[in-house]
Design a protein around this motif. Structure first.
Motif, mmCIF file in Angstrom:
data_model
loop_
_atom_site.group_PDB
_atom_site.id
_atom_site.type_symbol
_atom_site.label_atom_id
_atom_site.label_comp_id
_atom_site.label_asym_id
_atom_site.label_seq_id
_atom_site.Cartn_x
_atom_site.Cartn_y
_atom_site.Cartn_z
ATOM 1 N N ASN A 69 0.824 -1.203 0.000
ATOM 2 C CA ASN A 69 0.000 0.000 0.000
ATOM 3 C C ASN A 69 0.867 1.266 0.000
ATOM 4 O O ASN A 69 0.567 2.239 -0.691
ATOM 5 N N ASP A 70 1.953 1.246 0.768
ATOM 6 C CA ASP A 70 2.868 2.391 0.803
ATOM 7 C C ASP A 70 3.564 2.582 -0.544
ATOM 8 O O ASP A 70 3.744 3.712 -1.008
ATOM 9 N N LEU A 71 3.944 1.477 -1.186
ATOM 10 C CA LEU A 71 4.565 1.553 -2.508
ATOM 11 C C LEU A 71 3.599 2.130 -3.534
ATOM 12 O O LEU A 71 3.977 2.960 -4.368
ATOM 13 N N GLU A 72 2.348 1.693 -3.473
ATOM 14 C CA GLU A 72 1.343 2.193 -4.412
ATOM 15 C C GLU A 72 1.078 3.684 -4.203
ATOM 16 O O GLU A 72 0.924 4.427 -5.170
ATOM 17 N N THR A 73 1.040 4.109 -2.952
ATOM 18 C CA THR A 73 0.812 5.521 -2.645
ATOM 19 C C THR A 73 1.932 6.393 -3.201
ATOM 20 O O THR A 73 1.676 7.429 -3.831
ATOM 21 N N ILE A 74 3.176 5.990 -2.999
ATOM 22 C CA ILE A 74 4.302 6.797 -3.479
ATOM 23 C C ILE A 74 4.385 6.747 -5.001
ATOM 24 O O ILE A 74 4.738 7.743 -5.646
ATOM 25 N N GLU A 75 4.038 5.621 -5.602
ATOM 26 C CA GLU A 75 4.026 5.537 -7.070
ATOM 27 C C GLU A 75 2.962 6.460 -7.651
ATOM 28 O O GLU A 75 3.197 7.105 -8.672
ATOM 29 N N GLN A 76 1.808 6.565 -6.999
ATOM 30 C CA GLN A 76 0.758 7.485 -7.458
ATOM 31 C C GLN A 76 1.252 8.931 -7.403
ATOM 32 O O GLN A 76 0.998 9.720 -8.315
ATOM 33 N N LYS A 77 1.950 9.269 -6.334
ATOM 34 C CA LYS A 77 2.503 10.621 -6.195
ATOM 35 C C LYS A 77 3.502 10.902 -7.322
ATOM 36 O O LYS A 77 3.478 11.960 -7.951
ATOM 37 N N PHE A 78 4.373 9.929 -7.580
ATOM 38 C CA PHE A 78 5.369 10.079 -8.646
ATOM 39 C C PHE A 78 4.682 10.183 -10.009
ATOM 40 O O PHE A 78 4.994 11.070 -10.809
ATOM 41 N N ALA A 79 3.736 9.293 -10.279
ATOM 42 C CA ALA A 79 3.027 9.283 -11.561
ATOM 43 C C ALA A 79 2.268 10.587 -11.793
ATOM 44 O O ALA A 79 2.206 11.086 -12.920
ATOM 45 N N GLN A 80 1.719 11.153 -10.734
ATOM 46 C CA GLN A 80 1.000 12.418 -10.860
ATOM 47 C C GLN A 80 1.959 13.535 -11.306
ATOM 48 O O GLN A 80 1.627 14.341 -12.163
ATOM 49 N N GLN A 81 3.150 13.551 -10.746
ATOM 50 C CA GLN A 81 4.138 14.552 -11.129
ATOM 51 C C GLN A 81 4.663 14.317 -12.553
ATOM 52 O O GLN A 81 5.079 15.258 -13.227
ATOM 53 N N MET A 82 4.609 13.065 -12.999
ATOM 54 C CA MET A 82 5.120 12.692 -14.327
ATOM 55 C C MET A 82 4.010 12.626 -15.374
ATOM 56 O O MET A 82 4.250 12.143 -16.479
ATOM 57 N N GLN A 83 2.830 13.100 -15.061
ATOM 58 C CA GLN A 83 1.677 12.876 -15.936
ATOM 59 C C GLN A 83 1.881 13.377 -17.370
ATOM 60 O O GLN A 83 1.301 12.818 -18.301
ATOM 61 N N ASN A 84 2.672 14.390 -17.584
ATOM 62 C CA ASN A 84 2.937 14.885 -18.939
ATOM 63 C C ASN A 84 4.173 14.246 -19.567
ATOM 64 O O ASN A 84 4.606 14.661 -20.638
ATOM 65 N N HIS A 85 4.734 13.266 -18.881
ATOM 66 C CA HIS A 85 5.961 12.598 -19.323
ATOM 67 C C HIS A 85 5.785 11.085 -19.161
ATOM 68 O O HIS A 85 6.250 10.510 -18.177
ATOM 69 N N PRO A 86 5.091 10.426 -20.095
ATOM 70 C CA PRO A 86 4.819 8.997 -19.945
ATOM 71 C C PRO A 86 6.097 8.164 -19.819
ATOM 72 O O PRO A 86 7.098 8.449 -20.476
ATOM 73 N N TYR A 87 6.026 7.167 -18.978
ATOM 74 C CA TYR A 87 7.137 6.242 -18.772
ATOM 75 C C TYR A 87 6.563 4.866 -18.525
ATOM 76 O O TYR A 87 5.392 4.723 -18.168
ATOM 77 N N GLU A 88 7.376 3.871 -18.729
ATOM 78 C CA GLU A 88 6.949 2.506 -18.416
ATOM 79 C C GLU A 88 8.134 1.715 -17.891
ATOM 80 O O GLU A 88 9.270 1.938 -18.295
ATOM 81 N N ILE A 89 7.841 0.818 -16.978
ATOM 82 C CA ILE A 89 8.878 -0.088 -16.503
ATOM 83 C C ILE A 89 8.949 -1.236 -17.506
ATOM 84 O O ILE A 89 7.918 -1.790 -17.885
ATOM 85 N N ILE A 90 10.143 -1.507 -17.991
ATOM 86 C CA ILE A 90 10.286 -2.554 -18.999
ATOM 87 C C ILE A 90 11.006 -3.794 -18.472
ATOM 88 O O ILE A 90 10.927 -4.849 -19.082
ATOM 89 N N GLU A 91 11.695 -3.663 -17.345
ATOM 90 C CA GLU A 91 12.339 -4.815 -16.711
ATOM 91 C C GLU A 91 12.467 -4.575 -15.215
ATOM 92 O O GLU A 91 12.717 -3.456 -14.786
#
Length: 103
Positions: A69-91
């Motif tokens: 749950n803590d990992l998901e919360t911090i990832e949401q915060k990061f993704a929100q800041q990156m919303q205009n800069h798409p990224y994906e984990i590939i490995e």
């Protein structure tokens, strides 16, 4: 020691933004947990659309104690800041460092 190895794909113009926000958001979050030993960001001049993160942990047990749950919360915060800069984990990989004595 355990290595968490993550590779991301991102557009080259967004690469520095990803690195800066990762340092501002993810690194302090991880640093608060026992067993976190540090993190490196690897970039290659041959693959400008990739970023590799190397995260060192004292033990797998300490790393895996972080609540999902803590990992998901911090990832949401990061993704929100990156919303205009798409990224994906590939490995995503995990390594153990083994050392043997010479005796």
């Amino acid at each position: 020691m355990v290595i968490e190895w993550l590779k991301f794909r991102i557009s080259p113009p967004s690469r520095d933004i990803f690195i800066r926000l990762d340092n501002e958001i993810w690194t302090p979050f991880l640093a608060q947990f026992p067993g976190f030993l540090g993190k490196e960001v690897w970039i290659s001049p041959n693959f400008p659309d990739e970023i590799t993160l190397i995260i060192r942990w004292e033990s797998r047990e300490q790393w895996k104690k972080i609540l999902q749950n803590d990992l998901e919360t911090i990832e949401q915060k990061f993704a929100q800041q990156m919303q205009n800069h798409p990224y994906e984990i590939i490995e995503a990989k995990e390594y153990q460092i083994r050392k043997f004595s010479n005796s």
